[in-house]
Every structure is written in C-alpha cells, then in structure tokens.
Design an enzyme around this catalytic site. Structure first.
Site, mmCIF file in Angstrom:
data_model
loop_
_atom_site.group_PDB
_atom_site.id
_atom_site.type_symbol
_atom_site.label_atom_id
_atom_site.label_comp_id
_atom_site.label_asym_id
_atom_site.label_seq_id
_atom_site.Cartn_x
_atom_site.Cartn_y
_atom_site.Cartn_z
ATOM 1 N N GLU A 110 0.828 -1.205 0.000
ATOM 2 C CA GLU A 110 0.000 0.000 0.000
ATOM 3 C C GLU A 110 0.861 1.254 0.000
ATOM 4 O OE1 GLU A 110 -4.057 -1.385 2.269
ATOM 5 O OE2 GLU A 110 -2.297 -0.968 3.499
ATOM 6 N N GLU A 130 -3.452 -9.555 4.376
ATOM 7 C CA GLU A 130 -4.252 -9.181 5.551
ATOM 8 C C GLU A 130 -5.397 -10.157 5.809
ATOM 9 O OE1 GLU A 130 -2.353 -5.223 4.414
ATOM 10 O OE2 GLU A 130 -2.965 -7.086 3.444
#
Length: 259
Positions: A110, A130
C-alpha cells in the site's frame, strides 16, 4: 536507532526505511515518516523523493504485528500522513518514486501504491495477506480495483496470494523491473530527470489527477478553466508558464524556477 534514513542530493531526497529485521512499520515509525514526507512536501528546495528499504530482502512488510501484540492499536496515531506518512498526506504535489528492493506486502505494498512510479528489483515479491490475519487491506481495497482489472484486484485481496514483479508489471503496477544492483541508480536517474522538469506543472498534474479520480470529466475541466484548483491558478500566473513559451520561441532549454 533512527528507523528512517534520509539523503539529500540537490533537489532530490532519498528516504530509506531501515528498521531491522524486516522494515515493518509501527506507530512511532509511521509518525517519523509523516514528518519526513511533510517536510519534503513543504521544502521549496526539494522536488523529487525516492522511497526504498534497507537491505535486499525487505522493502516493507507493512504493519508491525509484534508491536500490535504489545499494544500498538491498529487505529492508533499514525501521524500526519497516515500509515507510512505518505498515503494520506494532503497536498503532496511532488513526484515520489518507490524503489521496491524486496518483499512488499500488506501495508508495504500500500505504501508503494502511494508513490507515483514504482521500480522493482527482479527478486521483489508482493502480496496483500491481511485476509489471513483477519483484517482488511484498507488502502489497497480502495486503490487496487482502480489501478488494475477489477477481478484481478479482488483475487489478490480475497486470497492474499503472492505475485512477482513480472506479474505486477503485466498488470501495470510496476513501471520497470531491474537487477538489484541497478535499482537505486535507476531511481536516481529517473529522479534527476524529474527534478530538471517544471515543478509547478508536476504539482498541477498531481492535483488534477487526485481531484478527477471520482469526478466527471467536464466538471474538472470547468474547474481547470476557471482556475478553481490552487495549483492551476499558481501555474497560470507563474514566471515558469511564461518561461516555457519563451524558451520554445527562442529554441533553448527552459530554466524552471518553481515560481
């Protein structure tokens, strides 16, 4: 030890995440990164930033789960620019190059997605794992389906699988793949090219791209025409705007002053 190392040369700032063993980011590191990038944003003498990681194994694996287990709250104070100091930093109107020198997963990927260009070492690897730790890759869930085909983005988000630089480049996530030894030299070469360009135009491009992301074409065109975007208003009233036209007419290279 200071988890963030910086090196300035001319108008370029190199930012290195150096937090052994894996360059994971805890709340304190994120706040430092926010201060570094906010300072870069606000310094008129700096035009381009390079973000990389120390060593050859990890760019950044994202959130420091060990720190989280010891009390760092996932919704804690990440600092002025949000996680990693970059992905929520307002008015970041200067080019940022990510030089991904190894594993970039979770929040590390990210963070790379927050840059304007991504260069990757040929041994780098990527993932959004995640899902496996029972949480959401929040920034990637917003950004990724807008960057690559929807079904591929959803596959990566829902499975958390790993992918290599060749696949990343195939989907348009990576600009170039390089041998590890050539990664930073190429990042600096590209940064020097950008640093020689018109900073007010770069700022206008970045603001227009941001504002246009969820807007209708004509609405943004009207705001540009009416000089309702700050960077556009500055650009259209600048010495650099006149310099560009003058240099073209005089058949010489322009000298950009950023004003």
């Amino acid at each position: 030890m200071d988890p963030i190392k910086t090196r300035q040369q001319g108008m370029i700032l190199e930012v290195t995440l150096d937090r052994p063993k894996a360059n994971a980011i805890d709340l304190a590191t994120s706040r430092v990164m926010g201060e570094v990038f906010a300072s870069f944003r606000d310094d008129p003498d700096l035009r381009v930033a390079i973000l990389t990681g120390a060593g050859e194994k990890f760019f950044c694996p994202g959130w420091d789960l060990k720190a989280a287990a010891e009390g760092d709250a996932v919704d804690g104070d990440y600092g002025v620019g949000g996680f990693g100091g970059l992905q929520e930093l307002r008015a970041m109107n200067k080019p940022v190059i990510a030089a991904v020198n190894g594993i970039a997963c979770g929040g590390g990927l990210e963070l790379a997605l927050s840059a304007d260009m991504i260069l990757a070492a040929d041994h780098a690897s990527f993932a959004l794992p995640e899902i496996r730790s029972g949480t959401i890759a929040d920034a990637a869930s917003i950004k990724l389906p807008k960057r690559i085909p929807y079904h591929i983005a959803m596959e990566l988000l829902l499975t958390g699988r790993w992918f290599d630089p060749q696949e990343a480049k195939g989907w348009g996530l990576v600009n170039e793949i390089l041998p590890a030894a050539d990664l930073l030299p190429r990042a600096w070469e590209l940064a020097e090219l950008l640093a020689s360009g018109p900073p007010l135009v770069y700022a206008a491009i970045k603001e227009v791209v941001r504002e246009a992301e969820d807007a209708k074409f004509q609405d943004i065109m009207n705001r540009i025409t009416k000089r309702q975007l700050e960077t556009i208003d500055v650009l259209y009233s600048s010495e650099d705007q006149l310099e560009g036209a003058t240099a073209f007419a005089e058949k010489r290279d322009p000298v950009w002053k950023g004003r």
